[in-house]
Design an enzyme around this catalytic site. Structure first.
Site, short mmCIF file in Angstrom:
data_model
loop_
_atom_site.label_atom_id
_atom_site.label_comp_id
_atom_site.label_asym_id
_atom_site.label_seq_id
_atom_site.Cartn_x
_atom_site.Cartn_y
_atom_site.Cartn_z
N SER A 1 2.05 -12.71 9.97
CA SER A 1 1.99 -11.38 10.61
C SER A 1 1.05 -11.44 11.80
O SER A 1 0.72 -12.51 12.28
CB SER A 1 1.46 -10.36 9.58
OG SER A 1 0.08 -10.63 9.31
N HIS B 1 0.85 -1.21 0.00
CA HIS B 1 0.00 0.00 0.00
C HIS B 1 0.87 1.25 0.00
O HIS B 1 0.60 2.21 0.72
CB HIS B 1 -0.96 0.01 1.20
CG HIS B 1 -1.62 -1.31 1.38
ND1 HIS B 1 -2.36 -1.88 0.37
CD2 HIS B 1 -1.59 -2.20 2.39
CE1 HIS B 1 -2.79 -3.06 0.78
NE2 HIS B 1 -2.34 -3.27 1.99
N ASN C 1 -5.94 -17.99 0.08
CA ASN C 1 -5.60 -19.29 -0.51
C ASN C 1 -5.89 -20.40 0.48
O ASN C 1 -5.91 -20.15 1.69
CB ASN C 1 -4.12 -19.33 -0.91
CG ASN C 1 -3.22 -19.10 0.29
OD1 ASN C 1 -2.98 -17.95 0.64
ND2 ASN C 1 -2.77 -20.15 0.96
N ARG D 1 3.43 -1.90 6.92
CA ARG D 1 3.68 -2.94 7.94
C ARG D 1 5.07 -3.51 7.71
O ARG D 1 5.47 -3.74 6.57
CB ARG D 1 2.61 -4.02 7.78
CG ARG D 1 2.92 -5.31 8.50
CD ARG D 1 1.85 -6.35 8.19
NE ARG D 1 0.89 -6.49 9.27
CZ ARG D 1 -0.35 -6.96 9.10
NH1 ARG D 1 -0.78 -7.23 7.89
NH2 ARG D 1 -1.15 -7.11 10.13
N THR D 2 5.82 -3.75 8.80
CA THR D 2 7.08 -4.49 8.69
C THR D 2 6.82 -5.91 9.15
O THR D 2 6.31 -6.11 10.26
CB THR D 2 8.17 -3.83 9.56
OG1 THR D 2 8.41 -2.51 9.08
CG2 THR D 2 9.47 -4.63 9.50
N HIS D 3 7.12 -6.88 8.31
CA HIS D 3 6.91 -8.28 8.68
C HIS D 3 8.12 -8.80 9.46
O HIS D 3 9.25 -8.40 9.18
CB HIS D 3 6.73 -9.14 7.43
CG HIS D 3 5.41 -8.95 6.74
ND1 HIS D 3 5.20 -7.99 5.78
CD2 HIS D 3 4.22 -9.58 6.91
CE1 HIS D 3 3.94 -8.05 5.36
NE2 HIS D 3 3.33 -9.00 6.04
N GLU E 1 4.03 -22.83 4.63
CA GLU E 1 4.11 -24.07 5.40
C GLU E 1 4.13 -25.27 4.47
O GLU E 1 3.58 -25.25 3.38
CB GLU E 1 2.89 -24.21 6.32
CG GLU E 1 2.70 -23.10 7.33
CD GLU E 1 2.38 -21.79 6.67
OE1 GLU E 1 2.99 -20.79 7.04
OE2 GLU E 1 1.55 -21.76 5.73
N1 LIG Z 1 2.07 -18.59 6.40
C1 LIG Z 1 1.25 -18.25 5.41
N2 LIG Z 1 1.11 -16.96 5.11
C2 LIG Z 1 0.30 -16.64 4.11
N3 LIG Z 1 -0.01 -15.42 3.61
C3 LIG Z 1 -0.88 -15.64 2.61
I1 LIG Z 1 -1.68 -14.10 1.52
N4 LIG Z 1 -1.14 -16.93 2.42
C4 LIG Z 1 -0.41 -17.59 3.37
C5 LIG Z 1 -0.23 -18.97 3.69
O1 LIG Z 1 -0.80 -19.89 3.10
N5 LIG Z 1 0.60 -19.25 4.74
#
Ligand SMILES: Nc1nc2[nH]c(I)nc2c(=O)[nH]1
Length: 271
Positions: free
Chosen positions: A212, A70, A235, A92-94, A193
């Site tokens: 996050s 963004h 997803n 945002r900082t991940h 994962e």
């Molecule tokens: N860990 C993880 N983070 C995500 N971020 C998103 I957008 N989809 C995923 C996901 O399937 N797993």
């Protein structure tokens, strides 16, 4: 104001950033903060009139986001029909950026220092429930923090009961009674994962997997903010459906759901 220097108090930097924000926007107090994750970008426009937009890098403590979400800006919005102001944190900082937990927590600390009493944390994530099609928003009821990290330093013992406010979740359900709820599991990332890790998350009580939110929520509770968390399932988590994860599909699902979830978020904030 160097957050990387252990001698620096991160809350001094947050106060400095909040003072700069008030001066630059002319808004003395921001009542509610929104952290916008993947797919949630459109919410700011529906909240009300934009008062000012400031590049995050012009405020103390924000680092240039590795992945600019963004546009990496902070936007001050006067909430339509009220005299309340929202601070939209688009930078945002991940944790997976490896820039330290202080930068992960900085946005919510600035929001608290700017006078906010509430923060809405949004994200894009993977869903463990087959019926949650990509584009489904889910209220976060609680989290499981698998990062092994904390945003807090020293003997800072903070209670996390009702961390994702049941009061605010009830408000959200008044806006949209069909909203599902789930437990969010934060993995460190940046890799997704494995199917086995997704099954582990399921067995330990998770419904959503992401990278996050959990650390930000802990820092927000410590800073005295009431928290609402909403995930956008972009997803099916690995192994839940036959197809492998594609980042393009993830981004597309976020874009497609944009208008509906932005309207939802604006209605919740205005309620
Ligand atoms: N860990 C993880 N983070 C995500 N971020 C998103 I957008 N989809 C995923 C996901 O399937 N797993």
């Amino acid at each position: 104001t160097d957050l990387d220097d252990p001698a620096t108090d991160p809350f001094d930097v947050a106060r400095e950033a909040a003072a700069t924000l008030a001066r630059r926007t002319g808004v003395e107090r921001h009542d509610v903060a929104l952290v916008l994750g993947s797919g949630w970008g459109g919410a700011a426009d529906l909240l009300g009139e934009k008062v000012a937009e400031i590049p995050a890098t012009e405020l103390p403590g924000f680092s240039a986001p590795v992945v600019v979400g963004h546009g990496g800006t902070l936007t001050s919005v006067r909430i339509e029909g009220t005299d309340r102001h929202a601070l939209v944190l688009g930078a945002r900082t991940h944790f997976y950026e490896g820039r330290g937990v202080r930068r992960v927590a900085h946005g919510v600390r600035v929001a608290a220092a700017a006078g906010a009493s509430t923060v809405v944390l949004t994200n894009g994530c993977g869903g463990l429930e087959p019926e949650w099609a990509p584009g489904t928003p889910v209220l976060i009821s609680d989290h499981i923090n698998l990062t092994g990290a904390s945003p807090l330093e020293g003997a800072t013992f903070v209670d996390l009961t009702d961390l994702y406010s049941s009061r605010l979740r009830a408000l959200a359900r008044e806006v949209d009674p069909s909203l599902a709820e789930g437990v969010y599991v934060q993995f460190r990332g940046p890799h997704y994962e494995t199917p086995a890790e997704v099954q582990m998350a399921r067995r330990i009580g998770g419904h959503l997997v992401g990278m996050s939110t959990a650390l930000e929520a802990i820092a927000a509770r410590h800073a005295g903010l009431e928290i609402l968390g909403i995930s956008l399932v972009t997803n099916a988590a690995a192994g839940i459906s036959a197809e492998p994860l594609s980042h393009e599909e993830v981004l597309e699902a976020g874009r497609a759901a944009g208008p509906r979830i932005s309207r939802l978020l604006a209605d919740i904030v205005r309620s």
